[in-house]
Design a protein around this motif. Structure first.
Motif, PDB file in Angstrom:
ATOM      1  N   ALA A  11       0.903  -1.248  -0.167  1.00  0.00           N
ATOM      2  CA  ALA A  11       0.070  -0.012   0.074  1.00  0.00           C
ATOM      3  C   ALA A  11       1.097   1.285   0.134  1.00  0.00           C
ATOM      4  O   ALA A  11       1.923   1.203   0.516  1.00  0.00           O
ATOM      5  CB  ALA A  11      -0.932  -0.084   1.074  1.00  0.00           C
ATOM      6  N   SER A  12       0.531   2.431  -0.760  1.00  0.00           N
ATOM      7  CA  SER A  12       1.292   3.534  -0.517  1.00  0.00           C
ATOM      8  C   SER A  12       0.140   4.700  -0.883  1.00  0.00           C
ATOM      9  O   SER A  12      -0.753   4.738  -1.533  1.00  0.00           O
ATOM     10  CB  SER A  12       2.263   3.551  -1.710  1.00  0.00           C
ATOM     11  N   ARG A  26      -2.437  10.263  -4.832  1.00  0.00           N
ATOM     12  CA  ARG A  26      -2.463   9.086  -5.247  1.00  0.00           C
ATOM     13  C   ARG A  26      -2.196   8.005  -4.207  1.00  0.00           C
ATOM     14  O   ARG A  26      -1.505   7.967  -3.238  1.00  0.00           O
ATOM     15  CB  ARG A  26      -1.268   8.712  -6.450  1.00  0.00           C
ATOM     16  N   ALA A  27      -3.203   6.971  -4.338  1.00  0.00           N
ATOM     17  CA  ALA A  27      -3.200   5.847  -3.460  1.00  0.00           C
ATOM     18  C   ALA A  27      -3.352   4.509  -4.189  1.00  0.00           C
ATOM     19  O   ALA A  27      -4.117   4.566  -5.132  1.00  0.00           O
ATOM     20  CB  ALA A  27      -4.482   5.957  -2.402  1.00  0.00           C
ATOM     21  N   GLY A  50      -6.279   1.415  -7.585  1.00  0.00           N
ATOM     22  CA  GLY A  50      -5.560   2.829  -7.293  1.00  0.00           C
ATOM     23  C   GLY A  50      -6.630   3.922  -7.371  1.00  0.00           C
ATOM     24  O   GLY A  50      -7.540   3.593  -8.096  1.00  0.00           O
ATOM     25  N   LEU A  51      -6.155   4.760  -6.972  1.00  0.00           N
ATOM     26  CA  LEU A  51      -7.163   6.025  -6.852  1.00  0.00           C
ATOM     27  C   LEU A  51      -6.151   7.320  -7.035  1.00  0.00           C
ATOM     28  O   LEU A  51      -5.090   7.220  -6.435  1.00  0.00           O
ATOM     29  CB  LEU A  51      -7.910   6.316  -5.774  1.00  0.00           C
ATOM     30  N   SER A  76       9.517 -10.516 -10.043  1.00  0.00           N
ATOM     31  CA  SER A  76      11.005 -10.714 -10.844  1.00  0.00           C
ATOM     32  C   SER A  76      11.399  -9.384 -11.439  1.00  0.00           C
ATOM     33  O   SER A  76      10.821  -8.572 -11.194  1.00  0.00           O
ATOM     34  CB  SER A  76      10.299 -11.587 -11.816  1.00  0.00           C
ATOM     35  N   LEU A  77      12.468  -9.618 -12.049  1.00  0.00           N
ATOM     36  CA  LEU A  77      13.360  -8.476 -12.511  1.00  0.00           C
ATOM     37  C   LEU A  77      12.422  -8.057 -13.671  1.00  0.00           C
ATOM     38  O   LEU A  77      11.783  -8.695 -14.342  1.00  0.00           O
ATOM     39  CB  LEU A  77      14.792  -8.818 -13.235  1.00  0.00           C
ATOM     40  N   GLY A  78      12.275  -6.779 -13.848  1.00  0.00           N
ATOM     41  CA  GLY A  78      11.468  -6.093 -14.711  1.00  0.00           C
ATOM     42  C   GLY A  78      10.134  -6.060 -14.445  1.00  0.00           C
ATOM     43  O   GLY A  78       9.163  -5.257 -15.195  1.00  0.00           O
ATOM     44  N   GLU A  79       9.514  -6.367 -13.262  1.00  0.00           N
ATOM     45  CA  GLU A  79       8.029  -6.348 -13.017  1.00  0.00           C
ATOM     46  C   GLU A  79       8.141  -5.395 -11.717  1.00  0.00           C
ATOM     47  O   GLU A  79       8.944  -5.310 -10.991  1.00  0.00           O
ATOM     48  CB  GLU A  79       7.518  -7.583 -12.569  1.00  0.00           C
ATOM     49  N   HIS A  80       6.995  -4.718 -11.589  1.00  0.00           N
ATOM     50  CA  HIS A  80       6.691  -3.872 -10.268  1.00  0.00           C
ATOM     51  C   HIS A  80       5.607  -3.766  -9.714  1.00  0.00           C
ATOM     52  O   HIS A  80       4.607  -4.387 -10.533  1.00  0.00           O
ATOM     53  CB  HIS A  80       6.984  -2.622 -11.104  1.00  0.00           C
ATOM     54  N   LEU A  81       5.311  -3.385  -8.738  1.00  0.00           N
ATOM     55  CA  LEU A  81       4.184  -3.210  -7.987  1.00  0.00           C
ATOM     56  C   LEU A  81       3.237  -2.002  -8.703  1.00  0.00           C
ATOM     57  O   LEU A  81       3.861  -1.063  -9.046  1.00  0.00           O
ATOM     58  CB  LEU A  81       4.122  -3.145  -6.587  1.00  0.00           C
TER      59      LEU A  81
END
Length: 82
Positions: A11-12, A26-27, A50-51, A76-81
């Motif tokens: 969460a961010s 942004r959430a 997200g919002l 994995s490498l190249g992937e993101h949240l």
């Protein structure tokens, strides 16, 4: 390993540009659940969302700050949240 299972939570919250030309909030949140299934396979369930909201009375949200369907998600490498 037998019985391997797990969970990933993220969460961010971001407040941007309070002194700049683009002001926004942004959430984001994500949840992944992993469980081993028969034959050594792995089952994964993912929920993400997200919002993004502009701040200010006449503000608009720039295209590059909006959320879109698709993309990568993982560890994995190249992937993101999200």
């Amino acid at each position: 390993a037998k019985g391997a299972a797990g969970e990933l939570r993220h969460a961010s919250v971001e407040v941007s540009g309070l002194l700049g030309d683009v002001q926004l909030l942004r959430a984001e949140g994500a949840w992944k659940r992993f469980a081993q299934i028969f034959g050594g396979g792995m089952f994964t369930l993912t929920l993400a969302g997200g919002l993004a909201r502009p701040l200010g009375p006449d503000a608009t949200l720039p295209l590059e700050d909006r959320f879109f369907l698709g993309g990568t998600f993982g560890q994995s490498l190249g992937e993101h949240l999200p």
